[in-house]
Scaffold this active site. Structure first.
Site, PDB file in Angstrom:
ATOM      1  N   CYS A   2      -5.619  22.316 -93.930  1.00 44.41           N
ATOM      2  CA  CYS A   2      -6.309  21.513 -94.938  1.00 44.41           C
ATOM      3  C   CYS A   2      -5.756  20.087 -94.861  1.00 44.41           C
ATOM      4  O   CYS A   2      -4.587  19.877 -94.563  1.00 44.41           O
ATOM      5  CB  CYS A   2      -6.128  21.987 -96.369  1.00 44.41           C
ATOM      6  SG  CYS A   2      -6.757  23.625 -96.665  1.00 44.41           S
ATOM      7  N   ARG A  27      -7.070  19.502 -89.159  1.00 47.15           N
ATOM      8  CA  ARG A  27      -6.266  20.375 -90.019  1.00 47.15           C
ATOM      9  C   ARG A  27      -7.079  21.516 -90.624  1.00 47.15           C
ATOM     10  O   ARG A  27      -6.539  22.374 -91.319  1.00 47.15           O
ATOM     11  CB  ARG A  27      -5.640  19.557 -91.152  1.00 47.15           C
ATOM     12  CG  ARG A  27      -4.786  18.406 -90.669  1.00 47.15           C
ATOM     13  CD  ARG A  27      -4.251  17.626 -91.825  1.00 47.15           C
ATOM     14  NE  ARG A  27      -3.311  18.406 -92.588  1.00 47.15           N
ATOM     15  CZ  ARG A  27      -2.029  18.528 -92.310  1.00 47.15           C
ATOM     16  NH1 ARG A  27      -1.524  17.883 -91.285  1.00 47.15           N
ATOM     17  NH2 ARG A  27      -1.243  19.268 -93.057  1.00 47.15           N
ATOM     18  N   TRP A  75      -9.139  24.493 -94.547  1.00 43.90           N
ATOM     19  CA  TRP A  75      -8.913  25.656 -93.697  1.00 43.90           C
ATOM     20  C   TRP A  75      -8.657  26.787 -94.676  1.00 43.90           C
ATOM     21  O   TRP A  75      -7.638  26.809 -95.370  1.00 43.90           O
ATOM     22  CB  TRP A  75      -7.700  25.426 -92.804  1.00 43.90           C
ATOM     23  CG  TRP A  75      -7.499  26.495 -91.776  1.00 43.90           C
ATOM     24  CD1 TRP A  75      -8.127  26.594 -90.567  1.00 43.90           C
ATOM     25  CD2 TRP A  75      -6.624  27.624 -91.861  1.00 43.90           C
ATOM     26  NE1 TRP A  75      -7.691  27.716 -89.899  1.00 43.90           N
ATOM     27  CE2 TRP A  75      -6.775  28.373 -90.661  1.00 43.90           C
ATOM     28  CE3 TRP A  75      -5.734  28.100 -92.832  1.00 43.90           C
ATOM     29  CZ2 TRP A  75      -6.065  29.546 -90.405  1.00 43.90           C
ATOM     30  CZ3 TRP A  75      -5.032  29.276 -92.575  1.00 43.90           C
ATOM     31  CH2 TRP A  75      -5.197  29.974 -91.364  1.00 43.90           C
ATOM     32  N   ASN A 101      -3.528  20.896-100.504  1.00 42.11           N
ATOM     33  CA  ASN A 101      -3.227  21.521 -99.212  1.00 42.11           C
ATOM     34  C   ASN A 101      -1.996  22.397 -99.412  1.00 42.11           C
ATOM     35  O   ASN A 101      -0.956  21.908 -99.830  1.00 42.11           O
ATOM     36  CB  ASN A 101      -2.939  20.437 -98.163  1.00 42.11           C
ATOM     37  CG  ASN A 101      -2.261  21.003 -96.925  1.00 42.11           C
ATOM     38  OD1 ASN A 101      -2.484  22.156 -96.563  1.00 42.11           O
ATOM     39  ND2 ASN A 101      -1.422  20.209 -96.287  1.00 42.11           N
ATOM     40  N   GLY A 102      -2.133  23.698 -99.136  1.00 39.09           N
ATOM     41  CA  GLY A 102      -1.001  24.608 -99.293  1.00 39.09           C
ATOM     42  C   GLY A 102      -1.445  25.924 -99.889  1.00 39.09           C
ATOM     43  O   GLY A 102      -2.631  26.255 -99.863  1.00 39.09           O
ATOM     44  N   GLU A 479       0.919  29.728 -71.232  1.00 41.89           N
ATOM     45  CA  GLU A 479       0.258  28.563 -71.823  1.00 41.89           C
ATOM     46  C   GLU A 479      -1.197  28.466 -71.338  1.00 41.89           C
ATOM     47  O   GLU A 479      -2.106  28.161 -72.109  1.00 41.89           O
ATOM     48  CB  GLU A 479       1.067  27.298 -71.490  1.00 41.89           C
ATOM     49  CG  GLU A 479       0.445  25.981 -71.916  1.00 41.89           C
ATOM     50  CD  GLU A 479       0.164  25.878 -73.418  1.00 41.89           C
ATOM     51  OE1 GLU A 479       0.587  26.744 -74.192  1.00 41.89           O
ATOM     52  OE2 GLU A 479      -0.539  24.926 -73.793  1.00 41.89           O
ATOM     53  N   LYS A 483      -4.453  28.465 -73.749  1.00 42.33           N
ATOM     54  CA  LYS A 483      -5.422  27.362 -73.758  1.00 42.33           C
ATOM     55  C   LYS A 483      -6.837  27.889 -73.595  1.00 42.33           C
ATOM     56  O   LYS A 483      -7.750  27.507 -74.304  1.00 42.33           O
ATOM     57  CB  LYS A 483      -5.068  26.425 -72.619  1.00 42.33           C
ATOM     58  CG  LYS A 483      -5.009  24.981 -72.765  1.00 42.33           C
ATOM     59  CD  LYS A 483      -4.202  24.249 -73.760  1.00 42.33           C
ATOM     60  CE  LYS A 483      -3.743  24.870 -75.015  1.00 42.33           C
ATOM     61  NZ  LYS A 483      -2.541  24.354 -75.571  1.00 42.33           N
ATOM     62  N   GLU A 486      -8.052  29.960 -76.762  1.00 45.13           N
ATOM     63  CA  GLU A 486      -8.280  29.254 -78.023  1.00 45.13           C
ATOM     64  C   GLU A 486      -9.510  28.357 -77.993  1.00 45.13           C
ATOM     65  O   GLU A 486     -10.149  28.179 -79.018  1.00 45.13           O
ATOM     66  CB  GLU A 486      -7.035  28.501 -78.497  1.00 45.13           C
ATOM     67  CG  GLU A 486      -6.633  27.309 -77.689  1.00 45.13           C
ATOM     68  CD  GLU A 486      -5.376  26.643 -78.220  1.00 45.13           C
ATOM     69  OE1 GLU A 486      -5.156  26.613 -79.429  1.00 45.13           O
ATOM     70  OE2 GLU A 486      -4.601  26.131 -77.385  1.00 45.13           O
ATOM     71  N   HIS A 502       3.050  46.928 -63.850  1.00 48.59           N
ATOM     72  CA  HIS A 502       3.536  47.824 -64.903  1.00 48.59           C
ATOM     73  C   HIS A 502       2.499  47.997 -66.023  1.00 48.59           C
ATOM     74  O   HIS A 502       2.840  48.398 -67.120  1.00 48.59           O
ATOM     75  CB  HIS A 502       4.858  47.297 -65.460  1.00 48.59           C
ATOM     76  CG  HIS A 502       5.924  47.218 -64.413  1.00 48.59           C
ATOM     77  ND1 HIS A 502       6.514  48.341 -63.877  1.00 48.59           N
ATOM     78  CD2 HIS A 502       6.455  46.151 -63.743  1.00 48.59           C
ATOM     79  CE1 HIS A 502       7.398  47.973 -62.950  1.00 48.59           C
ATOM     80  NE2 HIS A 502       7.363  46.641 -62.852  1.00 48.59           N
ATOM     81  N   LYS A 601      -4.904  22.437 -86.615  1.00 53.03           N
ATOM     82  CA  LYS A 601      -3.847  21.871 -85.769  1.00 53.03           C
ATOM     83  C   LYS A 601      -2.455  22.065 -86.364  1.00 53.03           C
ATOM     84  O   LYS A 601      -1.528  22.388 -85.667  1.00 53.03           O
ATOM     85  CB  LYS A 601      -4.118  20.392 -85.546  1.00 53.03           C
ATOM     86  CG  LYS A 601      -3.085  19.751 -84.663  1.00 53.03           C
ATOM     87  CD  LYS A 601      -3.700  19.117 -83.465  1.00 53.03           C
ATOM     88  CE  LYS A 601      -2.666  18.692 -82.464  1.00 53.03           C
ATOM     89  NZ  LYS A 601      -2.561  19.628 -81.346  1.00 53.03           N
TER      90      LYS A 601
HETATM   91  C1  F6R Z   1      -2.107  25.557 -79.195  1.00 50.38           C
HETATM   92  C2  F6R Z   1      -1.489  24.863 -80.305  1.00 50.38           C
HETATM   93  C3  F6R Z   1      -0.651  25.654 -81.243  1.00 50.38           C
HETATM   94  C4  F6R Z   1       0.594  24.837 -81.647  1.00 50.38           C
HETATM   95  C5  F6R Z   1       1.401  25.597 -82.712  1.00 50.38           C
HETATM   96  C6  F6R Z   1       2.672  24.875 -83.068  1.00 50.38           C
HETATM   97  O1  F6R Z   1      -2.834  24.693 -78.386  1.00 50.38           O
HETATM   98  O2  F6R Z   1      -1.666  23.696 -80.488  1.00 50.38           O
HETATM   99  O3  F6R Z   1      -0.281  26.871 -80.695  1.00 50.38           O
HETATM  100  O4  F6R Z   1       1.360  24.600 -80.512  1.00 50.38           O
HETATM  101  O5  F6R Z   1       0.619  25.774 -83.855  1.00 50.38           O
HETATM  102  O6  F6R Z   1       2.409  23.610 -83.583  1.00 50.38           O
HETATM  103  P1  F6R Z   1       3.523  22.503 -83.637  1.00 50.38           P
HETATM  104  O7  F6R Z   1       3.882  22.162 -82.245  1.00 50.38           O
HETATM  105  O8  F6R Z   1       2.881  21.360 -84.368  1.00 50.38           O
HETATM  106  O9  F6R Z   1       4.674  23.084 -84.394  1.00 50.38           O
END
Ligand code: F6R
Length: 606
Positions: A2, A27, A75, A101-102, A479, A483, A486, A502, A601
């Site tokens: 949010c 957010r 969110w 937000n929270g 990773e 990517k 998501e 395995h 994010k």
């Molecule tokens: C994936 C992504 C998330 C963040 C995770 C941690 O692309 O962006 O997995 O890496 O939410 O976020 P930070 O780095 O802001 O603590």
């Protein structure tokens, strides 16, 4: 999760607030809403389900001049995404308006009490209790009412509150969720994150937990929860507002992938002086390090994958064991730490709730804490004993890219810096020289976009992908899989290549692509064997290999070449193709790349 934004001042603020929400949409984007007071003291409240464009649609042709307003992009946590659950929320008399937000943890008890006292609720949110409490506690003084209210609620919050009957005041409060306040002479702003207001002001106050801000056009005063005035210092931010724009790219993610040569270069250059590593804000002395027996690194998501690579880096350079934990696990497993421990938290936002709590636990246990963060002034940067900034610039795309490579650059630099302090590493000139070559190499990997487009054309309909690597490139496989899933919603799994047999190899069939990191390394031949195990079962092979490796063609359906580099540094290059494969596949599938479903994010809830 949010985003909130608010304005009080002399300018007409509708566009300012909608623009601010656009910058905060990363957010959350389940719904959005905006409340404004116009010059004739009319209240305008509009909300829309889904992304901000829908709210903007509601404001088409809107002409009222407004000098006070608060906005929200959601969110969803409590209450499904809907117009009635969208913020801002009102009290029963429709006098007080609030964005949040929270999460309010004791909202159920409070709601029951308020309903017994005659309040009527319009939404299913936890937030709505706050505005009814303000109404309940109001006795002519909004600050007093807010103070009483926040002393009743438990949980995390950043709040913006207005009183329609007093359009000369805007109140903000923070506990556990990020909030900044900024301003010029005759106007003031609140926001969950600086890019929302950077276009208008660079003078920023970072609010701390249990603080209230009272904003008027010409003044800002800060108070603690007991009502005592607090003196706060502002900072002048030097982030260029243009960095938070798309600059002609189709998506922020693509722009941020292209920014990586700059991001890693600036991150590196910010840490060297006369070809030696130098960490300005890391006040760690030799004495503190002398009994160092272990390093813990704690993070979430993509930052966790960077931390796993950090383990390879630190163990090789320092020969000290490194534990890497998901922050959500670390915080609940009673980690064994003491005053000799060093705990590094890694986070783009510096606000991720689990990582922040892990940092606090480490501090409580007496460990020396280091935060590697991207967002200047973020909570982790302020709470850790030492802070190291990645110089990636604002990362807006929900899928993290340039923050990851900047974190890697920081981890390489930090390992050598600590190694020198410990007297076990004297090669910093060499390392600096090698690290300097990486930025142009990343550029060449990015530039060859045709190969990624071809891969997307051929395989965007696959339902499963595997990502495989070994050693320091095994976290790159994790990773790459993250990517892809998501942003494209294709099921993907990352594995150490040697672990395939395995279990996961059962997934392989003729329509399942496996992306192998098979660059030059002592384990090259072993990876080739792993590739053959998959080929033998008709799997599709996409290889990320080193320039000049012609042998690999024989085993692969597609090969992406990266420049020759020591294996130790290779993750800075091998990860780039995984980002571009994910990007072009998601694009081909028509996915909403910068705002993938269900994600946000900055994850500021547990
Ligand atoms: C994936 C992504 C998330 C963040 C995770 C941690 O692309 O962006 O997995 O890496 O939410 O976020 P930070 O780095 O802001 O603590």
């Amino acid at each position: 999760m949010c985003g909130i934004v608010g304005y009080i001042g002399n300018r007409d603020c509708t566009e300012i607030l909608l623009g601010g929400l656009e910058k905060l949409e990363y957010r959350g984007y389940d719904s959005a809403g905006l409340a404004l007071v116009d010059v004739d003291n009319n209240i305008i409240l509009k909300k829309a389900l889904g992304k901000l464009v829908n709210l903007k649609e509601e404001f088409k042709g809107f002409k009222n001049e407004c000098h006070l307003g608060i906005g929200h992009t959601r969110w969803a946590t409590h209450g499904r995404p809907s117009v009635k659950n969208a913020h801002p929320h009102l009290d029963c008399q429709e006098r007080f308006i609030l964005v949040h937000n929270g999460i309010i943890e004791n909202y159920e008890e409070l709601k029951e009490e308020l309903i017994n006292n005659g309040h009527t609720f319009q939404s299913d949110t936890d937030t709505e209790v706050i505005v009814h409490l303000v109404e309940e506690n109001f006795d002519g003084d909004l600050l007093e009412a807010v103070k009483k209210t926040i002393n009743t609620i438990d949980g995390a919050y950043a709040l913006g509150i207005m009183d329609i009957k007093d359009p000369e005041i805007l109140i903000a409060a923070r506990h556990g969720s990020p909030l900044v306040v900024g301003g010029n002479e005759d106007e003031k702003f609140i926001a969950s994150d600086t890019p929302a207001i950077l276009k208008y002001t660079r003078k920023i106050f970072y609010m701390d937990d249990r603080e209230i801000a009272v904003l008027k056009r010409n003044s800002i005063y800060f108070y603690d929860y007991e009502g005592k005035k607090i003196e706060k210092m502002h900072r002048i931010l030097n982030w260029d507002p243009l960095m938070a724009e798309k600059a002609g790219y189709d998506h922020f993610m693509l722009k941020e992938i292209y920014e990586q040569p700059r991001a890693v270069r600036e991150t590196l250059f910010s840490k060297i002086k006369k070809e030696k590593f130098f960490f300005e804000d890391l006040k760690i002395d030799k004495e503190r390090l002398k009994d160092l027996r272990k390093i813990n690194i704690v993070a979430c998501g993509t930052s966790y994958h960077a931390s796993l690579i950090g383990k390879f880096i630190f163990e090789k350079v320092l020969r000290i064991p490194v534990d890497v934990d998901y922050a959500s696990e670390f915080r609940y497993r009673d980690p064994i730490l003491d005053k000799d421990s060093v705990v590094i938290v890694v986070s783009q936002s510096g606000e991720t709730m689990d990582t922040l709590e892990a940092l606090r636990i480490a501090k409580d246990k007496g460990a020396y804490t280091i935060a590697i963060v991207n967002v200047f002034g973020s909570t982790m940067s302020r709470e850790a004993d030492g802070v190291i900034y990645t110089i990636a610039g604002p990362e807006i795309g929900v899928a993290s890219t340039k923050a990851f490579t900047s974190q890697l650059m920081t981890l390489y630099s930090l390992s050598v810096y600590l190694g020198e302090k410990l007297g076990i590493c004297f090669e910093s000139d060499n390392v600096v020289r090698t690290l300097k070559t990486l930025s142009p190499m990343i550029e060449t990997v990015i530039d060859d976009v045709d190969i990624y487009k071809q891969i997307a054309t051929n395989y965007h309909k696959a339902t499963d992908f595997l990502y495989l690597g070994r050693g320091i490139n095994y976290p790159v496989a994790l990773e790459g899989a993250l990517k892809l899933k998501e942003i494209s919603y294709i099921h993907a799994e990352g594995y150490p290549a040697g672990e395939m047999k395995h279990g996961p190899i059962a997934l392989v069939e003729n329509e399942v692509p496996s992306v192998f990191v098979v660059n030059k390394s002592p384990l090259y031949k072993k990876v080739i064997s792993n590739i053959q195990e998959i080929s033998a079962r008709d799997g599709i092979i996409i290889s990320i290999a080193t320039n000049g490796d012609n042998l690999i063609q024989k085993y692969s359906n597609k090969v992406i070449y990266i420049p020759e580099i020591e294996e130790f540094y290779s993750p800075l290059l091998t990860v780039i193709p995984t980002q571009l494969i994910a990007y072009f596949i998601a694009k081909k599938r028509g996915a909403d790349i910068d705002k993938p479903r269900n994600l946000a994010k900055s994850v500021t809830v547990e």
